[in-house]
Design a protein around this motif. Structure first.
Motif, mmCIF file in Angstrom:
data_model
loop_
_atom_site.group_PDB
_atom_site.id
_atom_site.type_symbol
_atom_site.label_atom_id
_atom_site.label_comp_id
_atom_site.label_asym_id
_atom_site.label_seq_id
_atom_site.Cartn_x
_atom_site.Cartn_y
_atom_site.Cartn_z
ATOM 1 N N ASN A 21 80.267 -35.713 16.180
ATOM 2 C CA ASN A 21 79.807 -34.968 15.000
ATOM 3 C C ASN A 21 80.933 -34.092 14.456
ATOM 4 N N VAL A 22 81.602 -33.385 15.365
ATOM 5 C CA VAL A 22 82.693 -32.488 14.967
ATOM 6 C C VAL A 22 83.819 -33.305 14.333
ATOM 7 N N HIS A 23 84.157 -34.415 14.967
ATOM 8 C CA HIS A 23 85.252 -35.265 14.497
ATOM 9 C C HIS A 23 84.986 -35.783 13.078
ATOM 10 N N VAL A 212 82.518 -25.713 28.293
ATOM 11 C CA VAL A 212 81.766 -25.940 27.053
ATOM 12 C C VAL A 212 81.528 -27.439 26.924
ATOM 13 N N GLY A 213 80.276 -27.833 26.759
ATOM 14 C CA GLY A 213 80.042 -29.263 26.563
ATOM 15 C C GLY A 213 78.572 -29.609 26.628
ATOM 16 N N ARG A 214 78.282 -30.853 26.230
ATOM 17 C CA ARG A 214 76.902 -31.322 26.358
ATOM 18 C C ARG A 214 76.526 -31.276 27.831
ATOM 19 N N LEU A 215 75.255 -30.943 28.105
ATOM 20 C CA LEU A 215 74.833 -30.783 29.494
ATOM 21 C C LEU A 215 74.422 -32.153 30.056
ATOM 22 N N VAL A 238 78.589 -21.436 31.341
ATOM 23 C CA VAL A 238 78.441 -22.820 30.864
ATOM 24 C C VAL A 238 77.746 -22.801 29.505
ATOM 25 N N VAL A 239 78.477 -23.226 28.483
ATOM 26 C CA VAL A 239 77.919 -23.312 27.123
ATOM 27 C C VAL A 239 77.563 -24.762 26.833
ATOM 28 N N GLY A 240 76.355 -24.993 26.319
ATOM 29 C CA GLY A 240 75.945 -26.353 25.966
ATOM 30 C C GLY A 240 74.544 -26.629 26.465
ATOM 31 N N GLY A 241 73.988 -27.746 26.031
ATOM 32 C CA GLY A 241 72.607 -28.071 26.409
ATOM 33 C C GLY A 241 71.662 -27.590 25.341
ATOM 34 N N GLY A 273 73.308 -21.997 27.292
ATOM 35 C CA GLY A 273 72.695 -22.875 26.296
ATOM 36 C C GLY A 273 73.676 -23.176 25.173
ATOM 37 N N ARG A 274 73.192 -23.965 24.194
ATOM 38 C CA ARG A 274 74.097 -24.328 23.094
ATOM 39 C C ARG A 274 74.449 -23.090 22.283
ATOM 40 N N GLN A 275 75.637 -23.059 21.769
ATOM 41 C CA GLN A 275 76.099 -21.933 20.956
ATOM 42 C C GLN A 275 76.691 -22.491 19.669
ATOM 43 N N PRO A 276 76.569 -21.729 18.578
ATOM 44 C CA PRO A 276 77.161 -22.215 17.322
ATOM 45 C C PRO A 276 78.667 -22.396 17.483
ATOM 46 N N HIS A 277 79.178 -23.431 16.819
ATOM 47 C CA HIS A 277 80.607 -23.724 16.901
ATOM 48 C C HIS A 277 81.440 -22.481 16.575
ATOM 49 N N TYR A 296 84.945 -38.799 33.505
ATOM 50 C CA TYR A 296 85.776 -39.548 32.566
ATOM 51 C C TYR A 296 85.591 -38.888 31.215
ATOM 52 N N GLU A 297 86.541 -39.084 30.304
ATOM 53 C CA GLU A 297 86.443 -38.396 29.011
ATOM 54 C C GLU A 297 87.191 -39.182 27.949
ATOM 55 N N PRO A 298 86.482 -39.780 26.993
ATOM 56 C CA PRO A 298 87.162 -40.537 25.950
ATOM 57 C C PRO A 298 88.231 -39.713 25.226
ATOM 58 N N PHE A 299 87.932 -38.475 24.884
ATOM 59 C CA PHE A 299 88.969 -37.605 24.323
ATOM 60 C C PHE A 299 88.841 -36.180 24.875
ATOM 61 N N GLY A 300 87.799 -35.462 24.455
ATOM 62 C CA GLY A 300 87.631 -34.082 24.932
ATOM 63 C C GLY A 300 88.183 -33.079 23.941
ATOM 64 N N ILE A 301 87.365 -32.669 22.964
ATOM 65 C CA ILE A 301 87.827 -31.722 21.940
ATOM 66 C C ILE A 301 87.827 -30.292 22.486
ATOM 67 N N THR A 302 86.882 -30.010 23.381
ATOM 68 C CA THR A 302 86.724 -28.642 23.873
ATOM 69 C C THR A 302 88.018 -28.063 24.477
ATOM 70 N N PRO A 303 88.742 -28.836 25.292
ATOM 71 C CA PRO A 303 89.994 -28.272 25.814
ATOM 72 C C PRO A 303 90.987 -27.915 24.711
ATOM 73 N N LEU A 304 91.022 -28.732 23.646
ATOM 74 C CA LEU A 304 91.922 -28.408 22.534
ATOM 75 C C LEU A 304 91.530 -27.090 21.884
ATOM 76 N N GLU A 305 90.223 -26.902 21.760
ATOM 77 C CA GLU A 305 89.743 -25.658 21.137
ATOM 78 C C GLU A 305 90.169 -24.449 21.975
ATOM 79 N N ALA A 306 90.036 -24.587 23.300
ATOM 80 C CA ALA A 306 90.459 -23.493 24.182
ATOM 81 C C ALA A 306 91.960 -23.271 24.055
HETATM 82 N N1 UDP Z 1 79.977 -27.648 20.997
HETATM 83 C C1 UDP Z 1 79.462 -26.574 20.300
HETATM 84 N N2 UDP Z 1 78.447 -25.852 20.854
HETATM 85 C C2 UDP Z 1 77.925 -26.151 22.072
HETATM 86 C C3 UDP Z 1 78.477 -27.235 22.790
HETATM 87 C C4 UDP Z 1 79.501 -27.976 22.222
HETATM 88 O O1 UDP Z 1 79.903 -26.253 19.191
HETATM 89 O O2 UDP Z 1 77.020 -25.471 22.517
HETATM 90 C C5 UDP Z 1 81.085 -28.430 20.397
HETATM 91 C C6 UDP Z 1 82.425 -28.194 21.077
HETATM 92 O O3 UDP Z 1 83.029 -27.009 20.628
HETATM 93 C C7 UDP Z 1 83.207 -29.454 20.684
HETATM 94 C C8 UDP Z 1 82.118 -30.506 20.676
HETATM 95 O O4 UDP Z 1 80.855 -29.832 20.549
HETATM 96 O O5 UDP Z 1 83.762 -29.315 19.396
HETATM 97 C C9 UDP Z 1 82.128 -31.313 21.958
HETATM 98 O O6 UDP Z 1 83.161 -32.234 21.876
HETATM 99 P P1 UDP Z 1 83.890 -32.840 23.152
HETATM 100 O O7 UDP Z 1 84.865 -33.847 22.642
HETATM 101 O O8 UDP Z 1 84.442 -31.759 24.019
HETATM 102 O O9 UDP Z 1 82.723 -33.556 23.986
HETATM 103 P P2 UDP Z 1 81.726 -34.755 23.616
HETATM 104 O O10 UDP Z 1 80.495 -34.131 23.064
HETATM 105 O O11 UDP Z 1 82.409 -35.650 22.626
HETATM 106 O O12 UDP Z 1 81.470 -35.441 24.920
#
Ligand code: UDP
Length: 415
Positions: A21-23, A212-215, A238-241, A273-277, A296-306
């Protein structure tokens, strides 16, 4: 852009709403800033959503009717993709884009169907590959059995495949894709949203580790909890879910909290829980390390954000993380599913504040010089031009790609 399940309008952090979605949202916006017209086609999940929405970025999102207008997990969507492809073809026949960029394998199927009838070139980004998912998740992989064969077909049929990391190129080659039909263009990071903290944080509180990531289990949160048992005093955020008030009924959140209790770490593990971007940079500023520890991780945007906020990253040496995180320079790489080695790397970094600061600076530099969306959009545009030039050379298109922008007749495709 075709993104069947991942709308730029979705709430991030849920099981099926994350990196794609972010991409799609950020790449589309960056292409608009470069002068292009971009429409994102996604499946209608809400009967009340308008047929077409223009985002502040100038990107238009069009909801295509395919299957029930309700949230359906992506692994249940295949039966609706014929209808989605037919709708896409109908819209494209009216709008006549110059090129279709499909995201995820089912969008690829729909785009090839629409593209073939209209003579449109199709560029494919898989975001994730079924055979990698099957390798790691085995019997718990709920993808339809058709996925792996369909991905092979798409890889061979699309004009170009954009891989987001070098590891994906290796996987694609083993699926029979010729080297000249794949280019690597990474995912990006929003450098305006993810900036370093004004002043250093940390005095007087326990060390804070952030995920940070989907749970979902493959993101390795359970491994991080096991590692935390060997990291004195540190807290794990842990942010996400689901939203925070829904965590108590979420099976994965409950599993993780039970695990934390088992390790007697209940007071040191906090699920937010989930937090706004837009809130994530602020959360990152209050932490000492980001952990990105998937199996495994196809790309991983979260580490780039950090990295863009100046936070060192401890990551597992898998997929895209092997491209983004430089071991010993911007963070540390550790083997997947090894809480003992993860704990050791975290302890070493926590014991070395000057080293952490230097890594944080190097991480920010790397994010800025290589991964801003403007740069990613430029690289993507180069791919589009190459595809259009090849088609033109083959006499398959009416005219050359005009310099500066891809032309379109009108984006007004709403009913
Ligand atoms: N994200 C967010 N809020 C959350 C959890 C995730 O905004 O509560 C965003 C996170 O900042 C990142 C994206 O969702 O931009 C997750 O992308 P990533 O490539 O790390 O993981 P994917 O979801 O593709 O497995």
């Amino acid at each position: 852009m075709v993104s069947e399940h991942a709308s730029p309008l979705a709430c991030l952090g849920g099981v099926d709403a994350g990196g794609q979605n972010v991409h799609v949202a950020a790449l589309s916006a960056a292409l608009v800033r470069r002068g292009h017209q971009v429409v994102v086609y996604t499946r209608r999940e809400d009967p009340g959503a308008p047929a077409s929405v223009r985002l502040a970025s100038g990107v238009r999102v069009v909801h295509l009717d395919a299957g029930p207008a309700e949230v359906i997990g992506k692994d249940e969507l295949l039966p609706f993709m014929d209808g989605f492809g037919a709708e896409l073809a109908r819209h494209c026949a009216r709008w006549r884009p110059e090129l279709v960029h499909a995201h995820f394998w089912m969008s690829g199927l729909a785009s090839l169907r629409a593209g073939a009838g209209l003579g449109l070139p199709v560029v494919q980004t898989f975001h994730a590959l079924g055979k990698v998912k099957r390798r790691w998740q085995g019997a718990s992989d709920t993808s339809p059995p058709e996925r792996i064969g369909a991905e092979r077909l798409i890889a061979r049929t699309a004009d170009l495949v954009i891989a987001t990391c070098t590891d994906e190129v290796r996987e694609l080659r083993s699926m029979g894709l010729a080297g000249d039909r794949v280019e690597v263009v990474p995912c990006g990071v929003d450098l305006r949203l993810f900036t370093p903290a004004g002043k250093p944080s940390g005095g007087g509180r326990p060390p804070r580790l952030l995920i940070v990531g989907r749970l979902v289990p493959r993101k390795g949160v359970a491994d991080a909890i096991a590692a935390l048992a060997q990291v004195p005093e540190a807290e794990l955020l842990v942010v996400g879910g689901p939203a925070a008030d829904r965590l108590a009924t979420d099976p994965e959140a409950r599993r993780l909290l039970a695990l934390a209790e088992e390790h007697r770490l209940g007071h040191r593990v906090r699920l937010l829980g989930r937090q706004p971007h837009a809130a994530l940079a602020g959360i990152m500023h209050g932490c000492d390390l980001l952990l990105a520890v998937p199996w495994y991780e196809p790309f991983g945007i979260t580490p780039l954000e950090a990295m863009a906020t100046g936070l060192p990253v401890v990551a597992t040496a898998v997929g895209g993380l092997r491209d983004t995180v430089l071991d010993g320079v911007t963070g540390r790489l550790v083997p997947a599913r090894r809480p003992d080695l993860l704990a050791r790397a975290v302890n070493e970094l926590l014991a070395d504040p000057p080293g952490r600061l230097a890594m944080g600076r190097a991480a920010r530099d790397r994010a800025v010089t290589r991964y801003g969306w403007a740069r990613v959009a430029e690289q993507t545009e180069d791919c589009y031009r190459a595809v259009l030039a090849t088609r033109h050379a083959r006499g398959a298109l009416a005219g050359p790609a005009p310099a500066g922008r891809l032309t379109g007749q009108s984006v007004e495709v709403a009913q």
